[in-house]
Design a protein around this motif. Structure first.
Motif, PDB file in Angstrom:
ATOM      1  N   LEU A 166     132.169  64.504  71.193  1.00 38.29           N
ATOM      2  CA  LEU A 166     132.298  63.072  70.960  1.00 38.29           C
ATOM      3  C   LEU A 166     132.045  62.304  72.249  1.00 38.29           C
ATOM      4  N   LEU A 167     131.303  61.221  72.158  1.00 36.33           N
ATOM      5  CA  LEU A 167     131.168  60.289  73.275  1.00 36.33           C
ATOM      6  C   LEU A 167     132.314  59.293  73.160  1.00 36.33           C
ATOM      7  N   SER A 168     132.992  59.057  74.263  1.00 38.69           N
ATOM      8  CA  SER A 168     134.120  58.143  74.213  1.00 38.69           C
ATOM      9  C   SER A 168     134.371  57.570  75.606  1.00 38.69           C
ATOM     10  N   GLU A 169     135.333  56.691  75.692  1.00 36.69           N
ATOM     11  CA  GLU A 169     135.719  56.172  76.988  1.00 36.69           C
ATOM     12  C   GLU A 169     136.815  57.059  77.565  1.00 36.69           C
ATOM     13  N   ASP A 221     127.238  56.652  87.706  1.00 35.94           N
ATOM     14  CA  ASP A 221     127.498  57.850  88.515  1.00 35.94           C
ATOM     15  C   ASP A 221     127.006  59.095  87.791  1.00 35.94           C
ATOM     16  N   SER A 268     125.608  64.591  85.257  1.00 33.85           N
ATOM     17  CA  SER A 268     126.993  64.997  85.494  1.00 33.85           C
ATOM     18  C   SER A 268     127.190  66.465  85.115  1.00 33.85           C
ATOM     19  N   LEU A 313     132.633  56.613  80.881  1.00 34.84           N
ATOM     20  CA  LEU A 313     132.328  57.204  79.578  1.00 34.84           C
ATOM     21  C   LEU A 313     132.165  58.705  79.753  1.00 34.84           C
ATOM     22  N   GLY A 314     132.471  59.444  78.713  1.00 36.01           N
ATOM     23  CA  GLY A 314     132.323  60.885  78.804  1.00 36.01           C
ATOM     24  C   GLY A 314     132.000  61.513  77.472  1.00 36.01           C
ATOM     25  N   VAL A 315     131.426  62.664  77.527  1.00 35.74           N
ATOM     26  CA  VAL A 315     131.288  63.512  76.349  1.00 35.74           C
ATOM     27  C   VAL A 315     132.462  64.473  76.403  1.00 35.74           C
ATOM     28  N   TYR A 324     133.349  67.276  79.041  1.00 39.01           N
ATOM     29  CA  TYR A 324     132.122  68.057  79.200  1.00 39.01           C
ATOM     30  C   TYR A 324     131.180  67.398  80.193  1.00 39.01           C
ATOM     31  N   ALA A 325     131.131  66.077  80.176  1.00 34.92           N
ATOM     32  CA  ALA A 325     130.296  65.314  81.110  1.00 34.92           C
ATOM     33  C   ALA A 325     130.900  63.930  81.246  1.00 34.92           C
ATOM     34  N   ALA A 326     130.667  63.275  82.358  1.00 38.22           N
ATOM     35  CA  ALA A 326     131.257  61.949  82.559  1.00 38.22           C
ATOM     36  C   ALA A 326     130.371  61.112  83.470  1.00 38.22           C
ATOM     37  N   THR A 327     130.380  59.812  83.241  1.00 35.55           N
ATOM     38  CA  THR A 327     129.682  58.892  84.126  1.00 35.55           C
ATOM     39  C   THR A 327     130.465  57.595  84.222  1.00 35.55           C
TER      40      THR A 327
END
Lengths: 136, 392
Positions: free
Chosen positions: A101-104, B206, B148, A90-92, A69-72
């Motif tokens: 869930l937030l995870s790697e 990022d 993002s 990391l991403g949702v 859903y999102a990533a950084t």
């Protein structure tokens, strides 16, 4: 604050989210499920349903399928333990079964992965098993 | 609705680096200076608001330090948005006749001591923290998650987002306090920015780069809110509190990382003020990051969903361009000051604009909107909007 350079591991005794991490040790991804509402309670998992206020939510297992859903990409972290591992992604993730869930994320740093499918996999970190997601 | 309370005194603590002072000292000095600005004294204060940023039970310590015995108190910790919440509450208490002079003061040594708000005591885990800390999510990282999702679903580019940083730096360069602050902070090459400067600065998380992120400073400030009767006896022009609202936001089951509590508080505050968004001349919007401003512009209704990028890169948010409100005319958190909780500075500059005292003065500024964002975006956060007017 001293930098003791150890992982800030999840607290498995925290009442609402402890069961999430304990299930993870059995390689099971579980979230609280509200039967009356027909939905999972996530982000974070908690034991009172925010829709109906119901309690006694059983922890149901989800499949490992998800969408990013999102990533950084974290490029720096003030804590040396994480700082040494940067860059990491990391991403949702939005599980197909519903929870967030937030995870790697396992992908290249800086890669554009939003809306890509991802699948659960388990890794070991300092004597614990944690859920991460392989981006497809 | 005619206002019965106004901001009559302001003070911005000038230093962005102050290794010799405590947060309490900064608060006390700012309080004294804001009261002096109003032509009032500590003995006139009968309402006290405190966010507890300098210590636990902060309200009590501040009351003791200043020797103030309040008849009305407030201590709702909304993080950086606390001060907008306090102005809203103070105006309501004043309007109800419960008090006449409310003092709101803030101080921080975040840069010099790296102590987080509240004194930095280790807190027990919350459900949210137990799901975030193990991953090494940083504050910029959390905002980057929002960025993002926002950039992906809106098609806005990092270059358009950078327009916020460019416009804000333009305003900072016109503000001697901001320029002196950048020098104090040891920033090299203090000058206006180009979009290319921003998008070629080092990545932090990022897509956010160094120049997408606010400064980390020491600092503080205070505002004095007074009743109509007191306001009309003060020397300077009052900044009337026309409307205000505060709320808490979080990632809901709808899983939207790009909608903030401003979507609730903006309409509430504007409706209370009897003002439309088009009438806002000055927009002081919390700029912890460039992405924060984009989301606030949309949530508050300055533009439609997905349109903040065009607005940000248009140049129309500059102080000297009509067609859109002037944004963060003091130079913002991005280029002037951000000591952990920026809300007080939004109010101070809003009042300057309505007095005609800003270093980037909007012609005929009559309506200013200050929106604070507290907590953490892409997570649990607060929003608080205050609408101020030159006329009651």
């Amino acid at each position: 604050m001293t930098s003791t350079s150890s992982w800030s591991a999840p607290d498995m005794t925290e009442p609402d989210t402890g069961p999430f991490w304990r299930s993870a040790q059995q390689r099971e991804l579980r979230f609280p499920w509200c039967e009356p509402c027909g939905s999972f309670v996530s982000y974070p998992p908690r034991t009172v349903c925010p829709s109906c206020g119901g309690g006694d939510l059983p922890w149901h297992q989800v499949t490992g399928a998800a969408t990013v859903y999102a990533a950084t990409t974290i490029r720096r972290h003030p804590d040396p333990w994480f700082g040494a591992r940067a860059p990491y992604v990391l991403g949702v993730v939005a599980m197909d079964d519903g929870p967030l869930l937030l995870s790697e994320l396992l992908c290249d740093p800086g890669e554009d992965v939003v809306d890509r499918p991802a699948v659960l996999t388990w890794i070991d970190r300092e004597a614990m098993t944690i859920p991460v997601f392989e981006v497809e | 609705m005619s206002s019965r309370a106004a901001i009559v005194g302001i003070h911005e603590y000038p230093h962005r680096v102050d290794r010799a002072s405590s947060a309490m000292q900064i608060k006390a000095r700012s309080a004294a200076a804001a009261l002096e600005d109003a032509g009032l004294t500590l003995s006139d204060v009968d309402a006290l608001y405190d966010a507890g940023e300098a210590s636990r039970l902060g309200l009590l310590h501040t009351a003791e330090y200043l020797g103030v015995t309040p008849h009305v108190v407030g201590s709702t910790d909304l993080g950086g948005a606390s001060f907008e919440g306090f102005v809203t509450d103070a105006a309501e208490a004043i309007g109800a006749g419960r008090c006449e002079v409310a003092l709101i003061t803030y101080g921080s040594t975040l840069r010099s001591t790296r102590t987080p708000p509240g004194g930095g005591q280790v807190a027990p885990p919350t459900p949210a923290s137990n799901m975030e800390r193990p991953w090494g999510l940083t504050v910029p990282g959390s905002y980057a998650l929002a960025a993002s999702r926002y950039l992906h679903q809106s098609g806005v580019t990092p270059e358009e987002m950078a327009g916020i940083a460019v416009t804000t730096r333009t305003h900072a360069m016109r503000n001697p306090l901001a320029v002196a602050g950048l020098e104090e902070l040891g920033i090299r090459d203090i000058r206006e920015l180009t979009v290319d400067d921003v998008v070629s600065s080092r990545l932090v998380a990022d897509p956010l780069r160094v120049l997408d992120c606010c400064l980390v400073t020491d600092g503080g400030g205070a505002v004095v809110v007074a009743s109509e009767e007191v306001a009309r006896s003060c020397a300077g022009p009052p900044a009337w509190v026309l409307g205000g609202a505060a709320s808490a936001g979080f990632v809901a089951p709808s899983s939207d990382l790009t909608t903030t509590a401003a979507s609730v508080t903006g309409p509430d505050a504007l409706r209370m003020a009897g003002v439309t968004i088009e009438e806002v001349d000055v927009a002081m919007l919390y700029d912890s990051f460039t992405i924060t401003v984009l989301l606030l512009l949309e949530d508050l209704g300055f533009c439609g969903r997905g349109e903040a990028g065009v607005l940000a890169s248009s140049g129309n948010l500059r102080w000297d361009v009509a067609g859109a409100p002037a944004l963060n005319t003091d130079g913002g958190g991005l280029s002037s000051t951000h000591s952990g909780m920026r809300g007080i500075y939004l109010l101070i500059e809003s009042v300057r604009q309505l007095r005609g005292d800003s270093t980037s003065q909007v012609e005929h500024a009559e309506i200013a909107l200050a929106h604070g964002n507290g907590g953490q975006l892409a997570g649990r956060h607060a929003g608080a909007t205050v609408v101020l007017g030159a006329n009651a």
